[in-house]
Motif scaffolding. Structure first.
Motif, PDB file in Angstrom:
ATOM      1  N   PHE A 126       0.864  -1.180   0.000  1.00 23.15           N
ATOM      2  CA  PHE A 126       0.000   0.000   0.000  1.00 23.15           C
ATOM      3  C   PHE A 126       0.900   1.230   0.000  1.00 23.15           C
ATOM      4  O   PHE A 126       1.875   1.304   0.746  1.00 23.15           O
ATOM      5  N   SER A 127       0.569   2.212  -0.806  1.00 21.70           N
ATOM      6  CA  SER A 127       1.427   3.392  -0.891  1.00 21.70           C
ATOM      7  C   SER A 127       0.616   4.629  -1.258  1.00 21.70           C
ATOM      8  O   SER A 127      -0.483   4.530  -1.812  1.00 21.70           O
ATOM      9  N   ALA A 128       1.187   5.767  -0.943  1.00 19.66           N
ATOM     10  CA  ALA A 128       0.588   7.049  -1.308  1.00 19.66           C
ATOM     11  C   ALA A 128       1.682   8.100  -1.307  1.00 19.66           C
ATOM     12  O   ALA A 128       2.656   8.001  -0.559  1.00 19.66           O
ATOM     13  N   TYR A 129       1.523   9.080  -2.159  1.00 21.37           N
ATOM     14  CA  TYR A 129       2.439  10.214  -2.142  1.00 21.37           C
ATOM     15  C   TYR A 129       1.635  11.492  -2.371  1.00 21.37           C
ATOM     16  O   TYR A 129       0.533  11.466  -2.938  1.00 21.37           O
ATOM     17  N   LYS A 130       2.170  12.588  -1.911  1.00 21.80           N
ATOM     18  CA  LYS A 130       1.472  13.869  -1.942  1.00 21.80           C
ATOM     19  C   LYS A 130       1.002  14.207  -3.356  1.00 21.80           C
ATOM     20  O   LYS A 130       1.797  14.227  -4.292  1.00 21.80           O
ATOM     21  N   GLY A 131      -0.290  14.432  -3.471  1.00 23.72           N
ATOM     22  CA  GLY A 131      -0.865  14.808  -4.749  1.00 23.72           C
ATOM     23  C   GLY A 131      -1.075  13.668  -5.728  1.00 23.72           C
ATOM     24  O   GLY A 131      -1.517  13.884  -6.856  1.00 23.72           O
ATOM     25  N   GLY A 132      -0.779  12.436  -5.279  1.00 22.62           N
ATOM     26  CA  GLY A 132      -0.807  11.324  -6.233  1.00 22.62           C
ATOM     27  C   GLY A 132      -1.821  10.248  -5.964  1.00 22.62           C
ATOM     28  O   GLY A 132      -1.897   9.266  -6.702  1.00 22.62           O
ATOM     29  N   GLY A 133      -2.623  10.373  -4.893  1.00 26.27           N
ATOM     30  CA  GLY A 133      -3.584   9.335  -4.583  1.00 26.27           C
ATOM     31  C   GLY A 133      -2.954   8.180  -3.832  1.00 26.27           C
ATOM     32  O   GLY A 133      -1.809   8.245  -3.392  1.00 26.27           O
ATOM     33  N   ALA A 134      -3.726   7.100  -3.700  1.00 25.50           N
ATOM     34  CA  ALA A 134      -3.289   5.929  -2.944  1.00 25.50           C
ATOM     35  C   ALA A 134      -3.357   4.691  -3.832  1.00 25.50           C
ATOM     36  O   ALA A 134      -4.188   4.605  -4.739  1.00 25.50           O
ATOM     37  N   TYR A 135      -2.479   3.712  -3.507  1.00 22.03           N
ATOM     38  CA  TYR A 135      -2.329   2.552  -4.389  1.00 22.03           C
ATOM     39  C   TYR A 135      -2.141   1.265  -3.588  1.00 22.03           C
ATOM     40  O   TYR A 135      -1.619   1.273  -2.484  1.00 22.03           O
ATOM     41  N   LEU A 136      -2.570   0.166  -4.186  1.00 15.97           N
ATOM     42  CA  LEU A 136      -2.269  -1.176  -3.718  1.00 15.97           C
ATOM     43  C   LEU A 136      -1.615  -1.916  -4.871  1.00 15.97           C
ATOM     44  O   LEU A 136      -2.247  -2.142  -5.907  1.00 15.97           O
ATOM     45  N   ASN A 137      -0.345  -2.275  -4.686  1.00  9.99           N
ATOM     46  CA  ASN A 137       0.434  -2.910  -5.761  1.00  9.99           C
ATOM     47  C   ASN A 137       0.294  -2.143  -7.077  1.00  9.99           C
ATOM     48  O   ASN A 137       0.034  -2.718  -8.141  1.00  9.99           O
ATOM     49  N   ASN A 138       0.445  -0.826  -6.958  1.00 10.54           N
ATOM     50  CA  ASN A 138       0.455   0.117  -8.097  1.00 10.54           C
ATOM     51  C   ASN A 138      -0.905   0.340  -8.748  1.00 10.54           C
ATOM     52  O   ASN A 138      -0.995   1.045  -9.756  1.00 10.54           O
ATOM     53  N   LYS A 139      -1.976  -0.216  -8.181  1.00  9.48           N
ATOM     54  CA  LYS A 139      -3.319   0.030  -8.699  1.00  9.48           C
ATOM     55  C   LYS A 139      -4.051   0.988  -7.763  1.00  9.48           C
ATOM     56  O   LYS A 139      -4.007   0.821  -6.542  1.00  9.48           O
ATOM     57  N   PRO A 140      -4.729   2.011  -8.295  1.00 13.00           N
ATOM     58  CA  PRO A 140      -5.400   3.001  -7.446  1.00 13.00           C
ATOM     59  C   PRO A 140      -6.442   2.366  -6.526  1.00 13.00           C
ATOM     60  O   PRO A 140      -7.140   1.428  -6.911  1.00 13.00           O
ATOM     61  N   ILE A 141      -6.524   2.874  -5.309  1.00 13.21           N
ATOM     62  CA  ILE A 141      -7.526   2.415  -4.348  1.00 13.21           C
ATOM     63  C   ILE A 141      -8.304   3.608  -3.802  1.00 13.21           C
ATOM     64  O   ILE A 141      -7.819   4.736  -3.795  1.00 13.21           O
ATOM     65  N   ARG A 142      -9.514   3.318  -3.338  1.00 11.98           N
ATOM     66  CA  ARG A 142     -10.371   4.312  -2.697  1.00 11.98           C
ATOM     67  C   ARG A 142     -11.051   3.677  -1.499  1.00 11.98           C
ATOM     68  O   ARG A 142     -11.248   2.458  -1.452  1.00 11.98           O
ATOM     69  N   VAL A 143     -11.422   4.513  -0.559  1.00 11.99           N
ATOM     70  CA  VAL A 143     -12.197   4.027   0.580  1.00 11.99           C
ATOM     71  C   VAL A 143     -13.575   3.578   0.104  1.00 11.99           C
ATOM     72  O   VAL A 143     -14.001   3.901  -1.006  1.00 11.99           O
ATOM     73  N   SER A 144     -14.272   2.831   0.954  1.00  9.56           N
ATOM     74  CA  SER A 144     -15.615   2.364   0.600  1.00  9.56           C
ATOM     75  C   SER A 144     -16.590   3.531   0.535  1.00  9.56           C
ATOM     76  O   SER A 144     -16.329   4.612   1.067  1.00  9.56           O
ATOM     77  N   GLN A 145     -17.718   3.300  -0.091  1.00  9.63           N
ATOM     78  CA  GLN A 145     -18.763   4.326  -0.183  1.00  9.63           C
ATOM     79  C   GLN A 145     -19.978   3.966   0.667  1.00  9.63           C
ATOM     80  O   GLN A 145     -21.053   4.530   0.488  1.00  9.63           O
ATOM     81  N   ASN A 146     -19.792   3.038   1.588  1.00  6.52           N
ATOM     82  CA  ASN A 146     -20.886   2.589   2.445  1.00  6.52           C
ATOM     83  C   ASN A 146     -21.266   3.681   3.440  1.00  6.52           C
ATOM     84  O   ASN A 146     -20.443   4.109   4.240  1.00  6.52           O
ATOM     85  N   ASN A 147     -22.496   4.133   3.400  1.00  7.09           N
ATOM     86  CA  ASN A 147     -22.934   5.174   4.339  1.00  7.09           C
ATOM     87  C   ASN A 147     -23.924   4.654   5.375  1.00  7.09           C
ATOM     88  O   ASN A 147     -24.545   5.425   6.096  1.00  7.09           O
ATOM     89  N   ASN A 148     -24.062   3.345   5.433  1.00  6.85           N
ATOM     90  CA  ASN A 148     -24.989   2.710   6.380  1.00  6.85           C
ATOM     91  C   ASN A 148     -24.178   1.910   7.390  1.00  6.85           C
ATOM     92  O   ASN A 148     -23.627   0.859   7.063  1.00  6.85           O
TER      93      ASN A 148
END
Length: 262
Positions: A126-148
């Motif tokens: 898992f990695s992230a750099y300023k202004g570049g988003g977050a990654y898992l094994n070089n693939k972009p990741i995002r937090v879940s969208q679950n609001n419940n």
């Protein structure tokens, strides 16, 4: 500063040390441990891994200082400071439970600019750099969208010393368990945070944490679109040693429950 290039170099250093830890795990003798405090374990693997990381990061950024768990090097830099946990989840490692990680963050003028968390056994970087988003094994990741909250899976940690807050923490566990899909404790704060960042957990909370436990993971969560707060809803997680990491959708609901007890 080219943060993307620097992050790739940190990943290479992390992977190298991960190979060392993976190899040592195959022949590790649980008798080769020391106690830093009550239930606070350390081994030669932690110390040697830290020395490797410090040596290799110094080659990359000679002017940077270090904050490290095992204190093999502890001099804060004027502009740049690495915050390192060479083996987050030492107790898991010692007992042969396969969830432990390396956590490395770089701070520039007291602000995070790089975070890397390597879950060694699954080979997940898992990695992230300023202004570049977050990654898992070089693939972009995002937090879940679950609001419940009733459909959320949450993570936490158990206090292993300073048990004075344990009674209200157990009350908090009880209430949270009744509000969500489940509450997990896997034994590595860095991995818990990385799992929030990639959407496996919807939120994570814990207290009695140190900067090296959470510096990298918290930054990765933020770069993946998540929220990082302390139990009072403030930004100061190092000072309070409290972390609430969420997908930004269920923050207020969880925070209000936490505030009942803390």
């Amino acid at each position: 500063m080219n943060y993307e290039l620097l992050c790739s170099k940190v990943i290479a250093v992390t992977r190298l040390t991960g190979n060392f830890i993976r190899k040592e795990a195959m022949s590790f003798d649980a008798n080769a441990i020391e106690y830093k405090g009550l239930n606070d374990l350390v081994s030669y693997v932690d110390k040697n891994a830290e020395k490797q990381i410090v040596k290799n990061l110094t080659k990359i950024l000679p002017e940077a200082g270090f904050i490290t768990e095992e204190e093999t090097e502890n001099i804060k830099g004027q502009t740049y400071t690495w915050i390192i946990d060479p083996l987050d989840g030492t107790t898991n490692f010692i007992h042969g439970i396969p969830t432990y990680s390396i956590s490395i963050a770089l701070y520039e003028n007291d602000q995070p600019v790089i975070g890397v968390v390597y879950e060694i056994n699954r080979g997940e970087m898992f990695s992230a750099y300023k202004g570049g988003g977050a990654y898992l094994n070089n693939k972009p990741i995002r937090v879940s969208q679950n609001n419940n909250l009733s459909k959320c899976l949450l993570a936490t940690g158990f206090p292993y010393y300073q048990f004075d807050k344990q009674p209200q923490y157990i009350q908090l566990f009880t209430e949270m368990m009744q509000q969500c899909h489940g509450l997990r404790r896997i034994g590595s704060a860095a991995v818990d945070l990385a799992y929030v960042a990639c959407g496996r957990f919807d939120a994570y909370f814990e207290y009695n944490l140190n900067s090296y436990d959470v510096a990298a993971g918290a930054f990765i969560v933020q770069q993946a679109g998540g929220t990082i707060l302390n139990f009072s809803g403030g930004q100061e997680i190092f000072e309070t040693r409290e972390v609430l990491a969420t997908n930004s959708q269920v923050t207020e609901e969880i925070l209000q429950t936490i505030k009942k007890y803390f």
